[in-house]
Structure formats: structure tokens, C-alpha cells
Design a protein around this motif. Structure first.
Motif, PDB file in Angstrom:
ATOM      1  N   LEU A   1      18.037  -6.546 -17.934  1.00 22.43           N
ATOM      2  CA  LEU A   1      17.596  -6.769 -16.549  1.00 22.43           C
ATOM      3  C   LEU A   1      18.675  -7.515 -15.765  1.00 22.43           C
ATOM      4  N   TYR A   2      19.285  -8.510 -16.386  1.00 21.43           N
ATOM      5  CA  TYR A   2      20.416  -9.194 -15.755  1.00 21.43           C
ATOM      6  C   TYR A   2      21.539  -8.200 -15.452  1.00 21.43           C
ATOM      7  N   ALA A   3      21.835  -7.334 -16.429  1.00 20.13           N
ATOM      8  CA  ALA A   3      22.936  -6.386 -16.260  1.00 20.13           C
ATOM      9  C   ALA A   3      22.669  -5.422 -15.107  1.00 20.13           C
ATOM     10  N   VAL A   4      21.439  -4.918 -15.006  1.00 21.09           N
ATOM     11  CA  VAL A   4      21.107  -3.970 -13.935  1.00 21.09           C
ATOM     12  C   VAL A   4      21.185  -4.659 -12.576  1.00 21.09           C
ATOM     13  N   ALA A   5      20.642  -5.881 -12.479  1.00 20.18           N
ATOM     14  CA  ALA A   5      20.675  -6.596 -11.203  1.00 20.18           C
ATOM     15  C   ALA A   5      22.104  -6.911 -10.776  1.00 20.18           C
ATOM     16  N   LEU A   6      22.916  -7.396 -11.722  1.00 18.19           N
ATOM     17  CA  LEU A   6      24.307  -7.720 -11.391  1.00 18.19           C
ATOM     18  C   LEU A   6      25.135  -6.463 -11.141  1.00 18.19           C
ATOM     19  N   MET A   7      24.788  -5.359 -11.801  1.00 19.53           N
ATOM     20  CA  MET A   7      25.492  -4.115 -11.523  1.00 19.53           C
ATOM     21  C   MET A   7      25.216  -3.647 -10.094  1.00 19.53           C
ATOM     22  N   GLY A   8      23.961  -3.784  -9.643  1.00 18.84           N
ATOM     23  CA  GLY A   8      23.665  -3.457  -8.249  1.00 18.84           C
ATOM     24  C   GLY A   8      24.430  -4.331  -7.278  1.00 18.84           C
ATOM     25  N   LEU A   9      24.530  -5.629  -7.607  1.00 20.73           N
ATOM     26  CA  LEU A   9      25.329  -6.525  -6.762  1.00 20.73           C
ATOM     27  C   LEU A   9      26.790  -6.126  -6.766  1.00 20.73           C
ATOM     28  N   ASN A  10      27.289  -5.735  -7.927  1.00 17.28           N
ATOM     29  CA  ASN A  10      28.692  -5.333  -8.019  1.00 17.28           C
ATOM     30  C   ASN A  10      28.952  -4.032  -7.274  1.00 17.28           C
ATOM     31  N   VAL A  11      27.972  -3.132  -7.249  1.00 15.00           N
ATOM     32  CA  VAL A  11      28.127  -1.899  -6.465  1.00 15.00           C
ATOM     33  C   VAL A  11      28.316  -2.235  -4.990  1.00 15.00           C
TER      34      VAL A  11
END
Length: 408
Positions: free
Chosen positions: A108-118
């Protein structure tokens, strides 16, 4: 379900603190290193100091894009390492919570931070990079009102040279002024004055340099001798040089294009093949760096759990080395794809597939192989090397003490 939710909250808390600390520390170190260079650059160009903060603000998205994956990796790794060293991980697995279940919160952390990184890599960072380059251009061209450099000859346009001995009030008040100007018909004007002040006029392309207590030497081809004039006050009009406008965003630098712009221009037939390759390589590079974040929890867990009866931190060191090395490989692959030596998709996604395969093998060895330890062999080698180095240091210390001891 209540116990599981409490464990999820506990794991989330364990991850959050090192993640935030690592991200903040990495960003601060990068900003401090760049700040010193920017101060040197701005001072050498004679620009105002406040432009340094604007340039640093435009660099923050780039540093966040670099720090977020490392922060996620170390946050998950340190959290699971703490669970392993305190034997809490063994207890959780004993009650039926395997690694796959425990990875729910890290993913869940990875998905949220990946969206931020996008959002950062795809949209914010390109615009911020363009603004940073524009500030650099304006500093070098003088558009930011760079002050006169004391003790140096400064060219104001093509036909005027100015030198001052001392400057005050951000370059508005000058002392020990020397000015030499030349007209198109060959006339020259040389002026020395004790003081000088810049004044604005109604014409935005012209300013007035008001000189006081000086001497003026006027010469022309038809003069038998130069004319010399002493004055208490003299106004000298100065035509400001035309400042070249900065290039458009994305022209000559693919990093300034957003992801949708990269997709559109990468398939545009109006661009030459070399430019298309560079744009496609940059697009695949950004996407690979973003998708890589989904692999970070698996890599962190695989390297977080040390062998039994071991507290070695080799996994932390190895994780950083692996991520940094993969990042450098991606940069090299982007250059190869931009040059057309390899198709950009192959150059970027083949290393990603190999890196992902290695991570999943390490995770499978830990999670599904009885007694599996992906870095067990490295731990044993590191332990033997540390013991050997310790013996060598002890022997060298004994020899040194024997040599320093007084002879009986």
C-alpha cells in the motif's frame, strides 16, 4: 480481523518513521550540496542572492523523485529488520501471518508513493526543470539585474565598457567609476568620476548613469586634439543591450517534457528519427523508474531478515548498492536507446526484467524455501572477512607495541 488490523497499523508505524527520516535526510543532503554550488554560481554571475532559493525550490521535485524509492526501500527494510531481530517476525509467522500477508501494508505504501512519483516525474519535475534552466539563462544574460562586478571591466552592450572600484546599495551607488563609450561614426568618450548612480527613465530600454566630480575626454576623427572637460555632475545615457529570449520548454531537452508530451512527440513523424529515439528512451526510462517502486517491498523484505543468530547489517548496504547500480544501468540504457544503438524499449525493459527476476528469486527463497536465506552465503563471507581483518589489526597492533617498548 481485529488482530490483523492492529498488526497492519503496527507495521505501518514501523515503516513510516524510517521512510520519512530517510527521505528528509536524503533531500537535505542533496539540497545542501547543491546550495553551495548555486551560491558560487550566482555570486560569480553577479546576481541577487534570493535567486538561489528559487533555483533550489525548482530542484526539490528532482530530489524527491530520487529520494522516494530509497526512502521506501529503507523504510520497509528497517521495519522488517526490527521485527526479525526482536523475534516478533517469528511470532507473526507462527500465528499464520506469512510474508505475503505482511507485505500488504508495504505494498500500500508502494502504490501510494508510486502515484506521487508519477505526478512528480511525469508533470511537476519537467516544469520545474525548465524553470531552473530559465533562471540560469537569465543570470548569465543579465535579465535578473545582475550587479556590476567590482574591479572588473563590464561590457554594457557592444560599444560601452564600465569599471568601478567600489559598489554599494546592490550596485546602484558606484565609486571610482571609469566609462568608455564609442559611437558608430568613430567618436569615443572616456569618463572618470568619483561617484555614479543609476537612474531609471521613461524608456525601458535606456537608463541614466549620473556621474559626479569627474573628467571627460571626448575624441573624434575630425578633432585635432581630444577635448577635455571637468564636471561636477554629468548624465550619461546607456542603452540596455537586448536580452535574448529563452528557448521554449522541451526544445533540446527531453527531461522538460511531461509524460503525455513524450507520448505524442515520440510518435510524431515530423521529428527526425534521432529526436524520436531520444524522446522514446526518456519515456521508457521514466516509466521503468516509476514501476521499479513496486519491487522495493520485495527487495527490502528479502534483505531485511538476517540469518539466525546474526545481527549483521549487510542487507542494508547491499540494498542501497543494488538500487543505485540499477539506476546507473538505466541511465546508460537510456543513452544507448537515445543514440539508436538499441531499441529504447529493449534497452530499458530487459534490465528491468532481470532485476525483477533477481528480486523475486530472493524473496521466494526467503518466504517459500524452508531455511532459505538469500544472503546467507554473503553473510558468511562477510563474517569471515571481518574476523580476518580483526586478526590482522590485532597482530599489527602487537607488533607496534613491541617496537615502541624500551629495550631491556
Amino acid at each position: 480481523m481485529n488482530i490483523a488490523s492492529q498488526i497492519d497499523r503496527y507495521v505501518a508505524k514501523l515503516i513510516f518513521v524510517p521512510l520519512l527520516g530517510t527521505l528528509t535526510l536524503a533531500a537535505m543532503l542533496l539540497i545542501l550540496d547543491k546550495m553551495l554550488r548555486l551560491f558560487d554560481f550566482v555570486v560569480s554571475e553577479g546576481g541577487p542572492v534570493d535567486v538561489v532559493w528559487k533555483m533550489l525550490a525548482n530542484l526539490i521535485p528532482e530530489y524527491l523523485a530520487l529520494g522516494i524509492p530509497i526512502g521506501l526501500l529503507l523504510g520497509v527494510l528497517l521495519a522488517f529488520r526490527r521485527l526479525a531481530l526482536s523475534s516478533e517476525l517469528d511470532s507473526l509467522r507462527a500465528v499464520g501471518l506469512g510474508y505475503g500477508r505482511l507485505l500488504r501494508v508495504p505494498m500500500l505504501y508502494a502504490v501510494a508513493l508510486m502515484g506521487l512519483n508519477v505526478a512528480i516525474v511525469g508533470f511537476v519535475q519537467p516544469v520545474a526543470r525548465y524553470a531552473y534552466e530559465e533562471l540560469r539563462f537569465e543570470l548569465r544574460s543579465g535579465a535578473l539585474g545582475a550587479s556590476i562586478k567590482v574591479g572588473e571591466f563590464t561590457n554594457l552592450g557592444r560599444r560601452m565598457t564600465l569599471r568601478v572600484e567600489q559598489s554599494e546599495n546592490q550596485g546602484r551607488l558606484l565609486h571610482g567609476v571609469f566609462v568608455r563609450a564609442e559611437t558608430k561614426d568613430g567618436k569615443t568618450l572616456a569618463v572618470t568620476a568619483d561617484h555614479g548612480t543609476f537612474l531609471a527613465t521613461d524608456d525601458p530600454d535606456t537608463i541614466i548613469l549620473r556621474l559626479s566630480n569627474g573628467r571627460l575626454v571626448h575624441n573624434a576623427p575630425n578633432y585635432r586634439a581630444p577635448r577635455v572637460l571637468s564636471f561636477r555632475a554629468h548624465d550619461l545615457p546607456i542603452d540596455l543591450p537586448a536580452i535574448e529570449s529563452f528557448r521554449g520548454r522541451g526544445r533540446g531537452d527531453e527531461d522538460e517534457l511531461t509524460l503525455p508530451e513524450l507520448v505524442r512527440q515520440g510518435h510524431s513523424e515530423q521529428l527526425p528519427p534521432k529526436t524520436q529515439n531520444a524522446i522514446r528512451a526518456n519515456f521508457h526510462y521514466r516509466v521503468v523508474e516509476i514501476v521499479m517502486m513496486l519491487l522495493m517491498p520485495f527487495l527490502a523484505v528479502a534483505l531485511a531478515v538476517p540469518p539466525k543468530r546474526s545481527t549483521s547489517g549487510l542487507g542494508i548496504f547491499l540494498s542501497i548498492v543494488m538500487v543505485v547500480t540499477y539506476h546507473k544501468v538505466n541511465q546508460y540504457a537510456e543513452q544507448m536507446g537515445a543514440q539508436g544503438r538499441v531499441d529504447p524499449a529493449i534497452a530499458l525493459w530487459v534490465p528491468f526484467a532481470l532485476f525483477a527476476g533477481l528480486i523475486f528469486w530472493m524473496y521466494w527463497t526467503l518466504a517459500h524455501k524452508p531455511g532459505g536465506q538469500p544472503i546467507g552465503a554473503l553473510e558468511r563471507v562477510a563474517s569471515k572477512a571481518a574476523k580476518a581483518i580483526g586478526r590482522i589489526l590485532r597482530l599489527s597492533g602487537l607488533r607496534s607495541r613491541r617496537e615502541l617498548a624500551p629495550a631491556e
